[in-house]
Design an enzyme around this catalytic site. Sequence first.
Site, PDB file in Angstrom:
ATOM      1  N   HIS A  77     -30.123   4.207 -32.842  1.00 34.70           N
ATOM      2  CA  HIS A  77     -29.285   3.859 -33.992  1.00 34.70           C
ATOM      3  C   HIS A  77     -27.860   4.339 -33.817  1.00 34.70           C
ATOM      4  O   HIS A  77     -27.561   5.124 -32.925  1.00 34.70           O
ATOM      5  CB  HIS A  77     -29.890   4.404 -35.299  1.00 34.70           C
ATOM      6  CG  HIS A  77     -30.022   5.896 -35.356  1.00 34.70           C
ATOM      7  ND1 HIS A  77     -28.972   6.725 -35.662  1.00 34.70           N
ATOM      8  CD2 HIS A  77     -31.097   6.703 -35.168  1.00 34.70           C
ATOM      9  CE1 HIS A  77     -29.390   7.982 -35.668  1.00 34.70           C
ATOM     10  NE2 HIS A  77     -30.678   8.001 -35.355  1.00 34.70           N
ATOM     11  N   CYS A  93     -34.231  10.970 -32.388  1.00 31.50           N
ATOM     12  CA  CYS A  93     -33.773   9.600 -32.140  1.00 31.50           C
ATOM     13  C   CYS A  93     -32.653   9.586 -31.108  1.00 31.50           C
ATOM     14  O   CYS A  93     -32.076  10.614 -30.778  1.00 31.50           O
ATOM     15  CB  CYS A  93     -33.272   8.965 -33.433  1.00 31.50           C
ATOM     16  SG  CYS A  93     -34.578   8.559 -34.601  1.00 31.50           S
TER      17      CYS A  93
END
Length: 117
Positions: A77, A93
């Site tokens: 992301h 992440c």
Amino acid sequence: MCIPVAPSPVQIIISIAAKTLSLYREGRLIKSYPVAIGKPTTPTPLGTFTIINKQVNPGGPFGTRWMGLSEPHYGIHGTNNPASIGTAASNGCIRMYNDDVNELFNQVPVGTVVTIY
């Protein structure tokens, strides 16, 4: 460590050590991007996954794009903290600059193989 690049249409390989995400098409390197990875207390998972969903403007700390991985609760992301790129700062992440994640998002379909080593 040598990671084999499959001759699949599109593949992503992420190096934890180098803090880079590399995009391959038909086994050829297209572009590499700097990324942030998980911090020591919340490391990025290693292995081979697939992108299972994509979202534009997911909100919160996820920047402008979200690409969810087959490992639950993990994804690639953007970020609202660009200073974190190049560091071990996330909850596991893979973070990218928003301009970079926008570019990548448009090139990878759901089902893209992501190898993290």
